[in-house]
Design a protein around this motif. Structure first.
Motif, mmCIF file in Angstrom:
data_model
loop_
_atom_site.group_PDB
_atom_site.id
_atom_site.type_symbol
_atom_site.label_atom_id
_atom_site.label_comp_id
_atom_site.label_asym_id
_atom_site.label_seq_id
_atom_site.Cartn_x
_atom_site.Cartn_y
_atom_site.Cartn_z
ATOM 1 N N SER A 99 0.836 -1.197 0.000
ATOM 2 C CA SER A 99 0.000 0.000 0.000
ATOM 3 C C SER A 99 0.872 1.249 0.000
ATOM 4 C CB SER A 99 -0.924 0.000 1.223
ATOM 5 O OG SER A 99 -0.154 -0.012 2.414
ATOM 6 N N SER A 100 0.334 2.305 -0.549
ATOM 7 C CA SER A 100 1.072 3.565 -0.599
ATOM 8 C C SER A 100 1.139 4.173 0.798
ATOM 9 C CB SER A 100 0.380 4.529 -1.563
ATOM 10 O OG SER A 100 1.074 5.746 -1.625
ATOM 11 N N GLU A 101 2.338 4.309 1.334
ATOM 12 C CA GLU A 101 2.523 4.823 2.694
ATOM 13 C C GLU A 101 2.780 6.326 2.645
ATOM 14 O OE1 GLU A 101 1.813 3.356 5.324
ATOM 15 O OE2 GLU A 101 1.593 1.309 4.557
ATOM 16 N N ILE A 102 1.694 7.075 2.491
ATOM 17 C CA ILE A 102 1.763 8.524 2.394
ATOM 18 C C ILE A 102 1.573 9.143 3.773
ATOM 19 C CG2 ILE A 102 0.718 10.589 1.378
ATOM 20 C CD1 ILE A 102 2.126 8.897 -0.652
ATOM 21 N N ARG A 103 2.341 10.173 4.056
ATOM 22 C CA ARG A 103 2.172 10.924 5.294
ATOM 23 C C ARG A 103 2.094 12.417 4.961
ATOM 24 N NH1 ARG A 103 1.469 6.460 6.263
ATOM 25 N NH2 ARG A 103 2.138 5.193 8.030
ATOM 26 N N ARG A 104 1.204 13.094 5.643
ATOM 27 C CA ARG A 104 1.067 14.529 5.462
ATOM 28 C C ARG A 104 1.646 15.287 6.644
ATOM 29 N NH1 ARG A 104 -5.270 15.159 3.565
ATOM 30 N NH2 ARG A 104 -4.996 14.430 1.394
ATOM 31 N N THR A 105 2.176 16.454 6.338
ATOM 32 C CA THR A 105 2.521 17.409 7.374
ATOM 33 C C THR A 105 1.506 18.536 7.304
ATOM 34 O OG1 THR A 105 4.881 16.900 7.204
ATOM 35 C CG2 THR A 105 4.275 18.966 8.262
ATOM 36 N N VAL A 106 0.871 18.808 8.448
ATOM 37 C CA VAL A 106 -0.224 19.774 8.493
ATOM 38 C C VAL A 106 0.085 20.828 9.555
ATOM 39 C CG1 VAL A 106 -2.696 20.089 8.915
ATOM 40 C CG2 VAL A 106 -1.869 18.000 7.796
ATOM 41 N N LEU A 107 -0.121 22.080 9.190
ATOM 42 C CA LEU A 107 -0.025 23.165 10.162
ATOM 43 C C LEU A 107 -1.436 23.451 10.653
ATOM 44 C CD1 LEU A 107 1.945 25.207 11.461
ATOM 45 C CD2 LEU A 107 1.273 26.811 9.665
ATOM 46 N N ALA A 108 -1.622 23.460 11.963
ATOM 47 C CA ALA A 108 -2.953 23.649 12.544
ATOM 48 C C ALA A 108 -2.935 24.778 13.561
ATOM 49 C CB ALA A 108 -3.434 22.353 13.201
ATOM 50 N N TRP A 109 -4.059 25.465 13.664
ATOM 51 C CA TRP A 109 -4.220 26.507 14.662
ATOM 52 C C TRP A 109 -5.699 26.614 15.018
ATOM 53 C CZ3 TRP A 109 -3.185 27.206 9.558
ATOM 54 C CH2 TRP A 109 -4.055 28.019 8.817
ATOM 55 N N LEU A 110 -5.980 27.268 16.124
ATOM 56 C CA LEU A 110 -7.358 27.363 16.606
ATOM 57 C C LEU A 110 -7.879 28.790 16.552
ATOM 58 C CD1 LEU A 110 -9.749 25.824 17.801
ATOM 59 C CD2 LEU A 110 -8.768 26.172 20.063
ATOM 60 N N ARG A 111 -7.083 29.715 17.030
ATOM 61 C CA ARG A 111 -7.544 31.108 17.083
ATOM 62 C C ARG A 111 -7.394 31.752 15.708
ATOM 63 N NH1 ARG A 111 -5.106 33.226 22.884
ATOM 64 N NH2 ARG A 111 -5.926 31.500 24.140
ATOM 65 N N ASP A 112 -8.490 32.347 15.237
ATOM 66 C CA ASP A 112 -8.486 32.954 13.914
ATOM 67 C C ASP A 112 -9.114 34.337 14.005
ATOM 68 O OD1 ASP A 112 -7.834 32.348 11.115
ATOM 69 O OD2 ASP A 112 -9.970 32.669 10.765
ATOM 70 N N PRO A 113 -8.491 35.368 13.456
ATOM 71 C CA PRO A 113 -7.265 35.296 12.659
ATOM 72 C C PRO A 113 -6.031 35.131 13.542
ATOM 73 C CG PRO A 113 -7.953 37.569 12.899
ATOM 74 C CD PRO A 113 -9.039 36.749 13.529
ATOM 75 N N LEU A 114 -4.963 34.638 12.929
ATOM 76 C CA LEU A 114 -3.710 34.494 13.640
ATOM 77 C C LEU A 114 -3.139 35.861 13.987
ATOM 78 C CD1 LEU A 114 -1.941 31.701 11.534
ATOM 79 C CD2 LEU A 114 -2.671 31.510 13.919
ATOM 80 N N SER A 115 -2.428 35.918 15.099
ATOM 81 C CA SER A 115 -1.692 37.134 15.413
ATOM 82 C C SER A 115 -0.611 37.352 14.350
ATOM 83 C CB SER A 115 -1.039 37.016 16.792
ATOM 84 O OG SER A 115 -0.023 36.018 16.767
ATOM 85 N N GLU A 116 -0.098 38.567 14.260
ATOM 86 C CA GLU A 116 0.939 38.847 13.265
ATOM 87 C C GLU A 116 2.183 37.966 13.459
ATOM 88 O OE1 GLU A 116 1.901 42.924 12.726
ATOM 89 O OE2 GLU A 116 -0.167 43.562 12.436
ATOM 90 N N PRO A 117 2.664 37.776 14.701
ATOM 91 C CA PRO A 117 3.813 36.880 14.869
ATOM 92 C C PRO A 117 3.508 35.449 14.423
ATOM 93 C CG PRO A 117 3.545 38.246 16.801
ATOM 94 C CD PRO A 117 2.320 38.457 15.965
ATOM 95 N N ALA A 118 2.316 34.931 14.777
ATOM 96 C CA ALA A 118 1.964 33.568 14.393
ATOM 97 C C ALA A 118 1.826 33.446 12.883
ATOM 98 C CB ALA A 118 0.675 33.142 15.082
ATOM 99 N N ALA A 119 1.209 34.454 12.249
ATOM 100 C CA ALA A 119 1.073 34.420 10.795
ATOM 101 C C ALA A 119 2.442 34.466 10.121
ATOM 102 C CB ALA A 119 0.205 35.592 10.329
#
Length: 297
Positions: A267-287
């Motif tokens: 089977s194709s062993e694919i892995r994703r890297t995902v950036l996740a956040w909860l508070r929206d919009p992001l602060s300027e430093p986080a963005a």
């Protein structure tokens, strides 16, 4: 609920329990006894007039009321911490971003992204921590990190079922590979067939959620060594102690004596890297950090 009747200690204990997933783990981190943690949670529940945690055999889970209290508690504690930093002459929250990352992300991408952000915005303070994806998801919910680099495997379900849902950005999708000793019969090749993995000696991960043995093998693997740290695993590969599964992102930093090869078949062993956040919009430093991370994938 009147927060004037709640101690900051109780709020911090509650947030720690929500993040760690068990009373015992929270007690260990805080240096409290488990009974002391239980008392703080009980005091919070009395003020809230609601059950905040559901006790289970494998830990605790927030009730709907618990999620409400956690969301509000995170805001209160962040403001208190920002006040303390400002009084101490340290950067205020507006200049700080907190990042959590899964283990292999810290090998290349995280240092590069922080370095790039520092050059572009030297006033921004970046605080980071390593953790498994499940722990980082809880930390996002608890408000102790602003961004999380998470690893995802098929069928790529949501990271949790709570509301509000996380905002996510898929940064990369890659196939798993093998790390083998240069002196191994596989070491002179670019790829191997999955059938050739039969009866190989493996260096496995100490955690079942991290990479080690190639996924889906139709045999009980011969595990000679286990290690939690990816550098330790690769060093053991270099010493000829066995082979292990790695993310393609580690290819640029493998130590001498290690070859990275592809696996054909299965089977194709694919892995994703995902950036996740909860508070929206992001602060300027986080963005800013989010864009720096994305630029290095």
């Amino acid at each position: 609920m009147d927060f004037m009747d709640v101690s900051l200690v109780a709020l911090r204990v509650f947030r720690e329990v929500a993040e760690r997933g068990t009373l015992t783990a929270a007690a260990n981190v805080l240096g409290y006894t488990q009974s002391a943690v239980s008392r703080q949670i009980a005091s919070l529940e009395r003020v809230a007039k609601a059950q905040l945690l559901e006790r289970r055999h494998d830990g605790v889970q927030l009730t709907p009321a618990g999620h409400v209290v956690l969301r509000r508690a995170a805001i209160v504690l962040d403001q208190i911490d920002a006040t303390g930093r400002e009084l101490a002459g340290l950067p205020a929250d507006g200049g700080t971003v907190r990042l959590g990352w899964f283990p292999t992300a810290g090998a290349v991408v995280v240092p590069q992204a922080i370095s790039a952000l520092r050059r572009a915005h030297p006033a921004i303070t970046v605080l980071t921590r390593e953790g498994g994806s499940a722990n980082l998801v809880r930390a996002l919910r608890a408000g102790t990190i602003d961004l999380a680099l998470l690893a995802a495997a098929p069928p790529f379900r949501p990271f949790d079922t709570e509301t509000p849902a996380f905002r996510t950005r898929v940064l990369a999708e890659r196939t798993l590979r093998l790390a083998v000793p240069a002196t191994h019969p596989f070491g002179s090749r670019d790829s191997v067939d999955i059938d050739e993995l039969h009866d190989q000696v493996w260096i496995a991960s100490a955690s079942a959620t991290e990479m080690g043995v190639w996924p889906g093998l139709d045999e009980r693997p011969r595990i000679a060594h286990t290690a939690r740290d990816w550098l330790a695993k690769l060093s053991m590969v270099a010493a000829g102690c066995g082979i292990t599964t790695v993310s393609d992102s580690l290819a640029p930093v493998v130590p001498p004596g290690v070859r990275i090869v592809d696996v054909r078949g299965g089977s194709s062993e694919i892995r994703r890297t995902v950036l996740a956040w909860l508070r929206d919009p992001l602060s300027e430093p986080a963005a800013g950090l989010a864009e720096a991370i994305a630029a290095h994938y």
